[in-house]
Design an enzyme around this catalytic site. Structure first.
Site, PDB file in Angstrom:
ATOM      1  CG  PHE A  25       1.604   3.623  -9.971  1.00 32.78           C
ATOM      2  CD1 PHE A  25       2.240   3.675  -8.729  1.00 32.78           C
ATOM      3  CD2 PHE A  25       0.904   2.478 -10.312  1.00 32.78           C
ATOM      4  CE1 PHE A  25       2.180   2.588  -7.871  1.00 32.78           C
ATOM      5  CE2 PHE A  25       0.845   1.404  -9.454  1.00 32.78           C
ATOM      6  CZ  PHE A  25       1.478   1.460  -8.226  1.00 32.78           C
ATOM      7  NE  ARG A  26       1.569  12.843  -9.716  1.00 26.10           N
ATOM      8  CZ  ARG A  26       0.529  13.485  -9.211  1.00 26.10           C
ATOM      9  NH1 ARG A  26      -0.573  13.623  -9.908  1.00 26.10           N
ATOM     10  NH2 ARG A  26       0.578  14.030  -8.032  1.00 26.10           N
ATOM     11  CG  LEU A  27       0.299   5.123 -15.346  1.00 24.81           C
ATOM     12  CD1 LEU A  27       0.570   3.638 -15.426  1.00 24.81           C
ATOM     13  CD2 LEU A  27       0.769   5.817 -16.621  1.00 24.81           C
TER      14      LEU A  27
END
Ligand SMILES: Cc1cc2nc3c(=O)[nH]c(=O)nc-3n(C[C@H](O)[C@H](O)[C@H](O)COP(=O)(O)O)c2cc1C
Length: 212
Positions: free
Chosen positions: A190-192
Site C-alpha cells: 500500500f505504498r507504505l
C-alpha cells in the site's frame, strides 16, 4: 530501545547505555548489495553519483561500485572528467543504488577524495591491456570530432606501449566516498515503504525512521 532495522532484524541499541545502533549501515548496505546480486539484479553494482560545481550546479551519472574499504565506497574514473573537476572544486557528493529485483534503494551523502596512488596502481594493473589503453586514449568528458579520432588515439597508445606494461595515467584512478548519511528504502504494501536514515554521529551512527 528497540527499532526494526531495514532487514527486519531488531535493531537493539548497545547495552553500555550509549545510543549506538549495533547494525552498522555499511554492513547493512553490503548485505542488501549481496542480496540484490543473488536475486540476479542486472548491474547491481551500478549507482547514480551526483556531484556539484562550486557554484552549486548539480550533475549526475552512473558509475560502478568497486568495493568497500575502511568504511568508504570505491569507484574508478578519470580525474579530469567533469565529475573529477567538480570534485576538485567541491568534494560533497551524493549517490543512490536501486535494485528492482529486491525492491530496495540505498542512498548516501558524503564526501569524495582520491585513494592512494598505490591503490590506484594496484587496481589499474589488474585491468586488461585494452582497458588500460582506453584510459590513456579517452580524455573523458572532453569533446572529440569523430569516433575514428578516438580509435586512432587507442592505436597510437598501443604502439607507444608496445612490449611494455601499460603504466597508470596520472589522471585515472580510484576515488573513495566517505558517507555521512545512509538511507535505506524498502518497498512496502500500500505504498507504505520503510525508510531508515543513519547519520554519522562522531564514531557512531544515529538512526531514525522516516515517513515514506
Ligand atoms: C552502468 C554504467 C556504469 C558506468 N561506470 C562508470 C565508471 O565506473 N566510471 C566512469 O568514469 N564512468 C562510468 N560510466 C560512464 C559515466 O556514466 C559517465 O558517462 C562518465 O563517467 C562521464 O561523466 P562526467 O562527464 O560527468 O564526468 C558508466 C556508465 C554506465 C551507464
Amino acid at each position: 530501545m528497540s527499532e526494526t532495522s531495514p532487514t527486519g532484524i531488531p535493531n537493539v541499541h548497545a547495552d553500555d547505555g550509549s545510543d549506538a545502533p549495533r547494525i552498522d549501515p555499511l554492513d547493512q548496505f553490503l548485505a542488501w548489495y549481496a542480496e540484490a546480486e543473488k536475486a540476479g539484479a542486472p548491474f547491481a553494482d551500478a549507482f547514480a553519483l551526483a556531484t556539484s560545481s562550486a557554484s552549486g550546479h548539480p550533475a549526475v551519472r552512473y558509475v560502478l561500485f568497486k568495493g568497500l574499504v575502511g568504511g568508504t565506497l570505491r569507484l574508478v574514473t578519470n580525474f579530469e572528467s567533469r565529475k573529477g573537476r567538480e570534485l576538485d572544486e567541491n568534494p560533497h557528493a551524493a549517490l543512490a543504488f536501486f535494485w528492482p529485483a529486491t525492491g530496495r534503494q540505498v542512498r548516501m551523502e558524503g564526501t569524495i577524495a582520491r585513494a592512494s596512488d598505490a591503490e590506484s596502481d594496484a587496481y589499474f594493473a589488474k585491468r586488461d591491456r585494452i582497458t588500460q589503453l582506453g584510459a590513456w586514449a579517452s580524455a573523458q568528458s572532453r569533446p572529440i570530432a569523430t569516433r575514428a579520432e578516438l580509435e586512432a588515439e587507442l592505436a597510437r597508445r598501443d604502439r607507444e606501449f608496445a612490449g611494455v606494461t601499460v603504466p597508470r595515467p596520472r589522471h585515472w584512478g580510484m576515488l573513495a566516498f566517505t558517507p555521512a548519511v545512509v538511507e535505506f528504502w524498502k518497498s512496502g504494501e500500500f505504498r507504505l515503504h520503510d525508510r531508515f536514515r543513519y547519520e554519522r554521529d562522531g564514531a557512531t551512527w544515529r538512526v531514525e525512521r522516516l515517513a515514506p
